[in-house]
Scaffold this motif. Sequence first.
Motif, PDB file in Angstrom:
ATOM      1  N   MET A 213      17.239 -28.142 121.181  1.00 19.42           N
ATOM      2  CA  MET A 213      17.818 -26.836 120.880  1.00 19.42           C
ATOM      3  C   MET A 213      19.203 -26.799 121.511  1.00 19.42           C
ATOM      4  O   MET A 213      19.344 -26.902 122.735  1.00 19.42           O
ATOM      5  CB  MET A 213      16.957 -25.692 121.398  1.00 19.42           C
ATOM      6  CG  MET A 213      17.584 -24.322 121.171  1.00 19.42           C
ATOM      7  SD  MET A 213      16.437 -22.963 121.432  1.00 19.42           S
ATOM      8  CE  MET A 213      15.461 -23.082 119.948  1.00 19.42           C
ATOM      9  N   LEU A 214      20.206 -26.671 120.675  1.00 23.40           N
ATOM     10  CA  LEU A 214      21.599 -26.756 121.108  1.00 23.40           C
ATOM     11  C   LEU A 214      22.280 -25.399 121.009  1.00 23.40           C
ATOM     12  O   LEU A 214      21.995 -24.621 120.090  1.00 23.40           O
ATOM     13  CB  LEU A 214      22.363 -27.761 120.236  1.00 23.40           C
ATOM     14  CG  LEU A 214      21.737 -29.151 120.058  1.00 23.40           C
ATOM     15  CD1 LEU A 214      22.508 -29.938 119.003  1.00 23.40           C
ATOM     16  CD2 LEU A 214      21.713 -29.889 121.378  1.00 23.40           C
TER      17      LEU A 214
ATOM     18  N   VAL B 181      26.678 -20.348 118.648  1.00 23.51           N
ATOM     19  CA  VAL B 181      25.860 -20.891 117.562  1.00 23.51           C
ATOM     20  C   VAL B 181      24.644 -21.573 118.183  1.00 23.51           C
ATOM     21  O   VAL B 181      24.757 -22.320 119.159  1.00 23.51           O
ATOM     22  CB  VAL B 181      26.665 -21.893 116.708  1.00 23.51           C
ATOM     23  CG1 VAL B 181      25.775 -22.554 115.656  1.00 23.51           C
ATOM     24  CG2 VAL B 181      27.835 -21.185 116.042  1.00 23.51           C
ATOM     25  N   VAL B 182      23.461 -21.294 117.620  1.00 23.97           N
ATOM     26  CA  VAL B 182      22.214 -21.908 118.079  1.00 23.97           C
ATOM     27  C   VAL B 182      21.727 -22.832 116.980  1.00 23.97           C
ATOM     28  O   VAL B 182      21.636 -22.439 115.813  1.00 23.97           O
ATOM     29  CB  VAL B 182      21.139 -20.845 118.393  1.00 23.97           C
ATOM     30  CG1 VAL B 182      19.899 -21.505 118.972  1.00 23.97           C
ATOM     31  CG2 VAL B 182      21.685 -19.796 119.358  1.00 23.97           C
ATOM     32  N   ALA B 183      21.440 -24.081 117.324  1.00 21.08           N
ATOM     33  CA  ALA B 183      21.028 -25.070 116.332  1.00 21.08           C
ATOM     34  C   ALA B 183      19.888 -25.910 116.875  1.00 21.08           C
ATOM     35  O   ALA B 183      19.669 -25.991 118.094  1.00 21.08           O
ATOM     36  CB  ALA B 183      22.212 -25.966 115.946  1.00 21.08           C
ATOM     37  N   GLU B 184      19.140 -26.517 115.951  1.00 19.68           N
ATOM     38  CA  GLU B 184      18.081 -27.445 116.313  1.00 19.68           C
ATOM     39  C   GLU B 184      18.363 -28.788 115.661  1.00 19.68           C
ATOM     40  O   GLU B 184      18.858 -28.847 114.533  1.00 19.68           O
ATOM     41  CB  GLU B 184      16.713 -26.924 115.868  1.00 19.68           C
ATOM     42  CG  GLU B 184      16.224 -25.733 116.670  1.00 19.68           C
ATOM     43  CD  GLU B 184      14.859 -25.245 116.204  1.00 19.68           C
ATOM     44  OE1 GLU B 184      14.410 -25.707 115.127  1.00 19.68           O
ATOM     45  OE2 GLU B 184      14.262 -24.426 116.896  1.00 19.68           O
ATOM     46  N   ALA B 185      18.041 -29.872 116.365  1.00 21.90           N
ATOM     47  CA  ALA B 185      18.305 -31.207 115.834  1.00 21.90           C
ATOM     48  C   ALA B 185      17.201 -32.161 116.244  1.00 21.90           C
ATOM     49  O   ALA B 185      16.927 -32.326 117.439  1.00 21.90           O
ATOM     50  CB  ALA B 185      19.659 -31.724 116.338  1.00 21.90           C
TER      51      ALA B 185
ATOM     52  N   VAL C  91      28.327 -29.271 123.796  1.00 21.24           N
ATOM     53  CA  VAL C  91      27.127 -28.506 123.444  1.00 21.24           C
ATOM     54  C   VAL C  91      26.197 -28.477 124.650  1.00 21.24           C
ATOM     55  O   VAL C  91      26.151 -29.426 125.436  1.00 21.24           O
ATOM     56  CB  VAL C  91      26.386 -29.099 122.225  1.00 21.24           C
ATOM     57  CG1 VAL C  91      27.227 -29.005 120.973  1.00 21.24           C
ATOM     58  CG2 VAL C  91      25.944 -30.525 122.482  1.00 21.24           C
ATOM     59  N   ASN C  92      25.453 -27.382 124.767  1.00 23.01           N
ATOM     60  CA  ASN C  92      24.435 -27.269 125.805  1.00 23.01           C
ATOM     61  C   ASN C  92      23.069 -27.526 125.181  1.00 23.01           C
ATOM     62  O   ASN C  92      22.750 -26.964 124.132  1.00 23.01           O
ATOM     63  CB  ASN C  92      24.436 -25.867 126.421  1.00 23.01           C
ATOM     64  CG  ASN C  92      25.601 -25.656 127.359  1.00 23.01           C
ATOM     65  OD1 ASN C  92      25.912 -26.523 128.174  1.00 23.01           O
ATOM     66  ND2 ASN C  92      26.251 -24.506 127.244  1.00 23.01           N
TER      67      ASN C  92
END
Length: 563
Positions: free
Chosen positions: A327-328, A273-277, A300-301
């Motif tokens: 960007m995780l 899963v690619v996420a932004e925070a 998370v990376n």
Amino acid sequence: MMTILLQFVKDRPTRLDVFALFRFLVLIAGLVGVYSVIFHYVMEYEGRSESWITGVYWTLTVMSTLGFGDITFNSDLGKVFSSIVLLSGLIFFLILLPFTFIEFFYAPWMRAQEAARAPTKLPENTRDHAILTRFDPITKTLIEKLKQYQHPYVILVSDLSEALRLHDLGYKIMLGDLDDPVTYQNARVDQALFVASTASDQVNANVAFTVREISETVRMIAVANDHAAVDILELAGCSHVLQVAEILGQALGRQVVHNATTAHIVGQFDELVVAEAAVRGTSLVNQTLQESQLRNRIGVNVVGIWERGKFQLTTPDIQITDNTTLMLTGSKAAIDQYNVLFGQEISTPSHALIIGGGRVGRAVARALISKGIDYRIVEKSSDRVRTSMADKYVVGDAADIEVLEEAGIHEVSTILITTHDDDMNVYLTIYCRRLRPDTQIISRAGLERNISTLHRAGADFVMSYASTGANSIINLIGRNNILMVAEGLEIFKMPVPASLVGKTIAALDIRKKSGCTVVALQSDGHAELMVDPYEPLPSNTNLILMGTPEAEERFLKTYCRTS
């Protein structure tokens, strides 16, 4: 030379031109012969005798205005005759002959030379190539990707001057009419990988129907500009119909951050899963990535960060600021755990502002509806206002502050700029950033060269119509192992090259040599999301990497094409 000669001879108008030139030369030869005969009679009138060769020689020197003066007439009759020969020579040799030669020989010869540079048929052994029917921003971007993945291509062009222009720019072209079945026979469509048509809906339908006359099996891809054209294009024979405006609008809508610091998912790559925070107001601000311990604490990376629209790869000592967006990558459970620790809801709900009510803008609105986000659309033309959602429109010029205030620009959480004019998008991005320095601005670009300009203008996220269309086509031909997480930033999968098997990521220094980051490994359908850089890479495993298209190309050159 032989190709030019064949092109010159086989063209019927050219053959007619050469025949006309031949007739003109016969006329001049006949005139020289008549003057040579008269020359002898005039010489006899003056009591002199000259050879027939001398008659031809005198006629040519006088008609060509060289006039050596070694042979002259003494009588008035001879002088009048000389004047007539001289004047006719001026007309035929100095005016008509050059014009006729240029018009009926030189110009056709030059056209034959040009046509030889624009082939009308591909070699018989051409196969697994892409046939493109129009040169536009989508196909220009697509060509770069085809070259990157080493797929041959050809652009069909009906206009010779346009074909030569593209040829001189280094593109592979073939001359032919798009509605002629012979064109596709000559393009070896039955051996092609796919045909992609990005013209108008009507032209695309004609192309698909014509292609199906030659091949029932080739993959036919078309772009639909109107939703109503999808069914017609499929009936015409298209294997796949892409609504690029809808795809782009949905992608832009997915980038809208509805919560202040909650990590929102921008894509999923198998289990990854690619996420932004955004981190504004969280305890992460003013820490380095090493100090945050997000990998050890949550799993998370942090593979990169955004700072006001500029992306950079991470290092342990990189500083997290109020303007940082992380960007995780990780599992869905890890992203959820991040939100438990750092996610903060917006206390007062707000809506999104969409500037531009065209196809992309309406697609963005549909994406926001699916996320439960309210919106307003600013549209300059009242003709574009949809009756079904008229209450969501504010009609007026977005460059007018009163119009933006009516749309609630001071209350919105996100501004999406979706007009089809890049200059206008840059202008509005600068304007909106000045009015709302703290809000999220998402913009559409038509041309890739304007992406960096929009980022500099203040956009947090930019996607281009060209890249969206090109990536959609590439995915249809088997490159569905690509996830575009931002414009110019992709996550992609490939088998571990033989040259890397048994070596560690740390020793290989993949990021430094190629610009790609290894974010996960995959084997037997299972993804290892927390990669140990000191573990040897096994065979029969896929690497999941993140990087720009240029970084991917460097990775391929460094580790794959030399293995």
